[in-house]
Design a protein around this motif. Structure first.
Motif, PDB file in Angstrom:
ATOM      1  N   CYS A   1       0.683  -1.042   0.099  1.00 26.03           N
ATOM      2  CA  CYS A   1      -0.096  -0.038  -0.125  1.00 26.03           C
ATOM      3  C   CYS A   1       1.080   1.245  -0.019  1.00 26.03           C
ATOM      4  O   CYS A   1       2.051   1.197   0.110  1.00 26.03           O
ATOM      5  CB  CYS A   1      -1.043  -0.150   0.972  1.00 26.03           C
ATOM      6  SG  CYS A   1       0.130   0.213   2.609  1.00 26.03           S
ATOM      7  N   GLN A   2       0.262   2.457  -0.101  1.00 24.32           N
ATOM      8  CA  GLN A   2       1.204   3.758  -0.149  1.00 24.32           C
ATOM      9  C   GLN A   2       2.012   3.869   1.065  1.00 24.32           C
ATOM     10  O   GLN A   2       2.826   4.141   1.091  1.00 24.32           O
ATOM     11  CB  GLN A   2       0.171   4.998  -0.456  1.00 24.32           C
ATOM     12  CG  GLN A   2       0.871   6.259  -0.696  1.00 24.32           C
ATOM     13  CD  GLN A   2       1.854   6.172  -1.922  1.00 24.32           C
ATOM     14  OE1 GLN A   2       1.457   5.348  -2.792  1.00 24.32           O
ATOM     15  NE2 GLN A   2       2.959   6.838  -1.705  1.00 24.32           N
TER      16      GLN A   2
ATOM     17  N   ARG B   1       4.826   1.408   1.142  1.00 22.43           N
ATOM     18  CA  ARG B   1       5.484   1.834   0.206  1.00 22.43           C
ATOM     19  C   ARG B   1       6.987   3.123   0.359  1.00 22.43           C
ATOM     20  O   ARG B   1       7.783   2.956   0.282  1.00 22.43           O
ATOM     21  CB  ARG B   1       5.093   2.292  -1.161  1.00 22.43           C
ATOM     22  CG  ARG B   1       5.922   2.803  -2.367  1.00 22.43           C
ATOM     23  CD  ARG B   1       5.403   2.959  -3.586  1.00 22.43           C
ATOM     24  NE  ARG B   1       6.124   3.224  -4.517  1.00 22.43           N
ATOM     25  CZ  ARG B   1       6.860   2.439  -5.314  1.00 22.43           C
ATOM     26  NH1 ARG B   1       6.895   1.209  -5.097  1.00 22.43           N
ATOM     27  NH2 ARG B   1       7.585   2.765  -6.248  1.00 22.43           N
ATOM     28  N   GLU B   2       6.031   3.972   1.318  1.00 22.57           N
ATOM     29  CA  GLU B   2       6.799   5.116   1.980  1.00 22.57           C
ATOM     30  C   GLU B   2       7.776   4.671   2.797  1.00 22.57           C
ATOM     31  O   GLU B   2       8.921   4.830   2.932  1.00 22.57           O
ATOM     32  CB  GLU B   2       6.084   6.267   2.445  1.00 22.57           C
ATOM     33  CG  GLU B   2       4.903   6.772   1.397  1.00 22.57           C
ATOM     34  CD  GLU B   2       4.247   7.972   1.767  1.00 22.57           C
ATOM     35  OE1 GLU B   2       4.299   7.765   3.041  1.00 22.57           O
ATOM     36  OE2 GLU B   2       3.526   8.745   1.174  1.00 22.57           O
TER      37      GLU B   2
END
Length: 496
Positions: free
Chosen positions: A14-15, A18-19
């Protein structure tokens, strides 16, 4: 480094993940490259038959190789960028098909396009050398891959571990002594070195700060001998005197692993003192599979507590008399300090095996190894086995109160026992009795010997083929349960 790498998988959840993944530099600090096979040599050696190996014609194989290198270059750039300032673990290997020996050597002209991509990968790695912490290279040595070994020591200030498992591109030329000119291994920070095997080169000519090493592994020498075939044959060679000369250079070792040839010569060697050595692994590489007599008494090892005699692939088809058995000599030499020992009982007589175990009153972990191959006529060969008599000597002999051991047993402090039996070499009922007896909580009295409670038993049943795999005739776990053995804080493992 692929799409299935944990760092890549985490970055696609997910975002938020990912970060986190992209900003956690440590996730990208392991640079693992597998170089693709070199198609020119496959087709040069095998001709049209190479198509059956690769599934491609020569032009397709050449294009595939170039594309693979270009992909590796791009991935290497990404990994190095995302690792930021983290220390790196660099591991370079190649697929097995990449290793094809030719008399002509490296075909520079035909490969020039692909080598541009290979050089770019090597440039990226060399530029990142100030961050190398671990370096492993298991690939064919060419004028291009050799550049990694020529990195100046001053540009690798934090390198601590290096492993160099090389394959030679040709049998002649500069490769005979390529390690002598390496600069990478001269770094002052290097503490661990592994060289699986050398051909034609004396390891003592390799420029290493030997006195800085705390861990050393060396697989010995392989020398070429005449052969009627297209490729040379090899013979193993690294004797006791050579091993001692190498160890003499490394006074600060804490762990060492060596392949040693049994020279069967009663030589007198000048003693070598290794005051900090805690673990030694020795693998005899030629028949008879034991250590050279006189080797152990030549090593002063006051801190040694873990000893392994690796048995490799040998079938142990004969017994070595105790007077000429370097293993027996070794156990007698270091018996007072050893707490962990692994060795093969196949080269011992029953009385010699019993004698060895009598020398180990402080042992906490014992691993008795049989051959990986099934062997017939065990009794006629006079070899030791995990017999009822032996296992009975390892089993506590309980008195009437069942709380003490007036007779005692071998290895009374034993907490972990392992074995690799051969068919016909393990008395299974006596083995169960041994485990049951060792799991009892045995106390002490003024006239008894304290016996530790066994915490783990593991049996390696594996073999190179089905017929060599040990198969129990009884269900050991079920039998232990039937006899009421306390299984809490106890592990019984079968490796099959």
């Amino acid at each position: 480094m692929s799409r299935t790498h944990p760092a890549v998988v985490a970055s696609h959840v997910c975002q938020e993940w990912r970060e986190i993944a992209l900003t956690t530099a440590a996730l990208w600090s392991h640079i693992h490259l597998i170089l693709p096979p070199y198609p020119w040599c496959l087709f040069e050696v095998w001709g049209d038959r190479a198509k059956s190996f690769t599934g491609m014609n020569q032009k397709q194989a050449e294009d595939f190789w170039k594309n693979e290198l270009d992909h590796l270059r791009a991935v290497t750039e990404v990994w190095l960028s995302r690792s930021k300032d983290c220390l790196l673990s660099v591991d370079i290997g190649e697929v097995e098909e990449a290793h094809v020996v030719t008399e002509e050597g490296w075909p520079e002209e035909e490969m020039v396009d692909g080598l541009v991509h290979l050089d770019k990968i090597i440039d990226l790695l060399c530029d990142a050398s100030p961050r190398w912490r671990d370096f492993s290279m298991s690939c064919t040595i060419t004028p291009h891959t050799r550049r990694l070994l020529l990195v100046p020591a001053q540009t690798t200030p934090v390198l601590r571990r290096a492993r160099t498992a090389f394959r030679l591109w040709s049998w002649e030329g500069w490769q005979m002594n390529f390690l002598s000119s390496t600069r990478l291994l001269t770094t002052e920070s290097l503490h661990s070195l592994e060289i699986p095997r050398l051909i034609w080169q004396d390891i003592l000519t390799v420029p290493v700060k030997w006195s800085n090493l705390t861990n050393l592994a060396f697989g010995g020498y392989r020398y070429v001998r005449p052969s009627s075939g297209s490729l040379p044959e090899f013979t193993e060679s690294f004797g006791g005197h050579q091993a001692l000369e190498l160890l003499r250079k490394c006074p600060n070792l804490q762990r060492v692993e060596l392949n040693v040839v049994n020279e069967q010569t009663n030589w007198s060697w000048e003693p070598v003192s290794l005051p900090f050595l805690e673990e030694i692994i020795l693998k005899p590489t030629t028949h008879p599979y034991s250590l050279p007599v006189g080797f152990a008494p030549s090593l002063m090892l006051p801190s040694l507590h873990r000893y392994t005699m690796a048995d490799g692939e040998s079938a142990f088809d004969s017994v070595i008399p105790s007077a000429h058995n370097g293993l027996v000599e070794c156990i007698h030499q270091y018996s007072s300090t050893l707490t962990d020992i692994t060795f093969s009982y196949m080269a011992l007589t029953p009385s010699a095996l019993c004698d060895c175990l009598q020398q180990l009153p402080n042992i906490l972990r014992l691993n008795l190894r049989g051959s990986r191959y099934s062997i017939k006529d065990r009794t006629q060969a006079g070899q030791a086995s995990l017999s009822q008599e032996l296992l009975a000597m390892l089993t506590p002999q309980l008195g009437e109160s069942r709380l003490n051991t007036p007779v005692g047993c071998l290895c009374p402090r034993l907490q972990e026992f392992g074995c690799r039996p051969n068919q016909g070499t393990l008395n299974e009922l006596a083995f169960v009795d041994f485990v049951v007896g060792r799991r009892m909580k045995v106390g002490t009295s003024a006239h008894s010997v304290q016996v530790a409670q066994l915490k783990r038993v593991f049996v390696d049943c594996t073999g190179p083929s089905y017929r060599d795999t040990y198969r129990f005739e009884i269900d050991v776990a079920q039998e232990l349960d039937r006899r009421g053995v306390d299984m809490e804080d106890f592990a019984f493992d079968l490796l099959i």
